[in-house]
Write a protein that holds these residues in place. Structure first.
Motif, mmCIF file in Angstrom:
data_model
loop_
_atom_site.group_PDB
_atom_site.id
_atom_site.type_symbol
_atom_site.label_atom_id
_atom_site.label_comp_id
_atom_site.label_asym_id
_atom_site.label_seq_id
_atom_site.Cartn_x
_atom_site.Cartn_y
_atom_site.Cartn_z
ATOM 1 N N ALA A 185 -0.452 33.137 7.082
ATOM 2 C CA ALA A 185 -0.020 34.348 7.779
ATOM 3 C C ALA A 185 -0.298 35.602 6.970
ATOM 4 O O ALA A 185 -0.333 35.577 5.741
ATOM 5 N N THR A 186 -0.486 36.684 7.698
ATOM 6 C CA THR A 186 -0.522 38.010 7.108
ATOM 7 C C THR A 186 0.543 38.836 7.819
ATOM 8 O O THR A 186 0.823 38.611 8.995
ATOM 9 N N ILE A 187 1.154 39.732 7.084
ATOM 10 C CA ILE A 187 2.210 40.571 7.641
ATOM 11 C C ILE A 187 1.766 42.021 7.547
ATOM 12 O O ILE A 187 1.306 42.466 6.496
ATOM 13 N N GLY A 188 1.891 42.764 8.645
ATOM 14 C CA GLY A 188 1.508 44.161 8.581
ATOM 15 C C GLY A 188 1.722 44.886 9.889
ATOM 16 O O GLY A 188 2.209 44.326 10.859
ATOM 17 N N ASN A 189 1.327 46.136 9.887
ATOM 18 C CA ASN A 189 1.386 46.982 11.071
ATOM 19 C C ASN A 189 -0.037 47.130 11.593
ATOM 20 O O ASN A 189 -0.743 48.059 11.232
ATOM 21 N N CYS B 226 -2.081 33.256 11.560
ATOM 22 C CA CYS B 226 -1.026 34.043 12.207
ATOM 23 C C CYS B 226 -0.990 35.451 11.643
ATOM 24 O O CYS B 226 -1.148 35.650 10.439
ATOM 25 N N ALA B 227 -0.794 36.427 12.517
ATOM 26 C CA ALA B 227 -0.546 37.802 12.094
ATOM 27 C C ALA B 227 0.871 38.156 12.532
ATOM 28 O O ALA B 227 1.214 38.044 13.707
ATOM 29 N N ILE B 228 1.688 38.542 11.587
ATOM 30 C CA ILE B 228 3.073 38.889 11.877
ATOM 31 C C ILE B 228 3.165 40.415 11.911
ATOM 32 O O ILE B 228 2.804 41.087 10.946
ATOM 33 N N VAL B 229 3.617 40.938 13.040
ATOM 34 C CA VAL B 229 3.750 42.380 13.218
ATOM 35 C C VAL B 229 5.188 42.680 13.618
ATOM 36 O O VAL B 229 5.961 41.777 13.931
ATOM 37 N N PHE B 230 5.535 43.948 13.617
ATOM 38 C CA PHE B 230 6.897 44.351 13.905
ATOM 39 C C PHE B 230 6.925 45.260 15.111
ATOM 40 O O PHE B 230 5.989 45.993 15.368
ATOM 41 N N TRP C 154 15.016 35.115 14.383
ATOM 42 C CA TRP C 154 14.900 33.858 13.644
ATOM 43 C C TRP C 154 15.237 32.660 14.510
ATOM 44 O O TRP C 154 14.697 31.581 14.341
#
Length: 75
Positions: free
Chosen positions: A37-41, A68-72, A25
């Motif tokens: 944004a989209t969040i995923g794997n 934006c694509a938020i990945v982990f 953060w």
């Protein structure tokens, strides 16, 4: 794509697309706010992922925002 912990890594990929790795953060800056944004794997960009990313891009263009694509990590 290179990465660092500060969130300053921004390298062009293809067709004007860039990737920025933000870890934690504390690395989020004002320039990162206000996007669609989209969040995923996203472990591979198959047709389903392509559809999701296309929808995000269309919404962002309509709103005049970045997409934006938020990945982990790790994937």
């Amino acid at each position: 794509v290179g990465a660092d912990n500060s969130g300053d890594s921004k390298e062009p990929l293809i067709d004007g697309v860039s990737m920025q790795l933000i870890r934690g953060w504390g690395a989020i800056r004002d320039e990162h706010r206000g996007c669609v944004a989209t969040i995923g794997n996203f472990d591979g960009v198959h047709l389903g992922h392509q559809s999701i990313l296309a929808q995000v891009k269309r919404c962002a263009e309509k709103e005049g925002l970045s997409d934006c694509a938020i990945v982990f990590e790790p994937i």
